[in-house]
Scaffold this motif. Sequence first.
Motif, PDB file in Angstrom:
ATOM      1  N   PHE A 194       0.830  -1.208   0.000  1.00  0.00           N
ATOM      2  CA  PHE A 194       0.000   0.000   0.000  1.00  0.00           C
ATOM      3  C   PHE A 194       0.866   1.260   0.000  1.00  0.00           C
ATOM      4  N   HIS A 195       1.886   1.259   0.863  1.00  0.00           N
ATOM      5  CA  HIS A 195       2.676   2.482   0.982  1.00  0.00           C
ATOM      6  C   HIS A 195       3.623   2.661  -0.208  1.00  0.00           C
ATOM      7  N   ILE A 196       4.027   1.588  -0.851  1.00  0.00           N
ATOM      8  CA  ILE A 196       4.804   1.747  -2.081  1.00  0.00           C
ATOM      9  C   ILE A 196       3.919   2.361  -3.166  1.00  0.00           C
ATOM     10  N   GLY A 222       3.302   5.906  -2.230  1.00  0.00           N
ATOM     11  CA  GLY A 222       4.548   6.665  -2.341  1.00  0.00           C
ATOM     12  C   GLY A 222       4.776   7.110  -3.766  1.00  0.00           C
ATOM     13  N   ILE A 223       4.454   6.229  -4.692  1.00  0.00           N
ATOM     14  CA  ILE A 223       4.555   6.592  -6.110  1.00  0.00           C
ATOM     15  C   ILE A 223       3.538   7.682  -6.439  1.00  0.00           C
ATOM     16  N   VAL A 245      -4.001  10.528   2.489  1.00  0.00           N
ATOM     17  CA  VAL A 245      -4.643   9.226   2.275  1.00  0.00           C
ATOM     18  C   VAL A 245      -3.871   8.091   2.949  1.00  0.00           C
ATOM     19  N   PRO A 246      -2.566   7.907   2.742  1.00  0.00           N
ATOM     20  CA  PRO A 246      -1.860   6.815   3.418  1.00  0.00           C
ATOM     21  C   PRO A 246      -1.828   6.978   4.936  1.00  0.00           C
ATOM     22  N   TRP A 247      -1.833   8.215   5.402  1.00  0.00           N
ATOM     23  CA  TRP A 247      -1.864   8.416   6.845  1.00  0.00           C
ATOM     24  C   TRP A 247      -3.157   7.857   7.456  1.00  0.00           C
TER      25      TRP A 247
END
Length: 206
Positions: free
Chosen positions: A146-148, A151-152, A178-180
């Motif tokens: 998810f974070h990769i 991150g992109i 969103v990732p947070w």
Amino acid sequence: MSEPPRPPGEYGMPSDPNSVPPSYSAPGEAPGSGYPPPSSGGGAYAPPPTSGAGYQQPGYQQPGYQQPGYQQPGNAYGAYQQPGAYGAPGSVGPAPVGYANNDEKTWAQIAHFGGLVGFIGPLVALLAKGNESPTVKAHATEALNFHITWGIAVLVSVIIAICSFGILFFLPILVLIVPWVFSIIGGMKATNGELYHYPMSIRMIK
């Protein structure tokens, strides 16, 4: 010189000329009246008793030996616990729901909450415990993919903001939120023992 006269009765001579000498019994015959068997005196043996306790030979009475009772260790101080019945290493108390021990739960939380700083947290959890625990590997892999992916997405949004000459400066901020948010959700699910499947994620790592 002549011997003086002896008194009557000495050397077996009867003092009374009319007395009858004692009679002797032949072998096998009952003794006569001359020498009755002694009825008393030091040489007489008393007949064995016919009633009562009789003669009791003084015997040694062995004192009663009571063997001290052997008490199996563990009975006096609570139930004995067999070796190997202890909890798994690294666990204190009962294992949490969804995990084999508390150590797995801790590393699963690191994999999800560590996503607040990017993909570093999930990567550390995967490298540290991924080969030892399939549970930690599953949580770390989900969070890392998810974070990769996001991150992109953040990198792309920054490029777009630069190309718009700052007009879309807010775009990287929105993408970063969103990732947070999903990292917090994934960490809360992991705390409850659930494996959280992140949405909008490209699963590049299996």
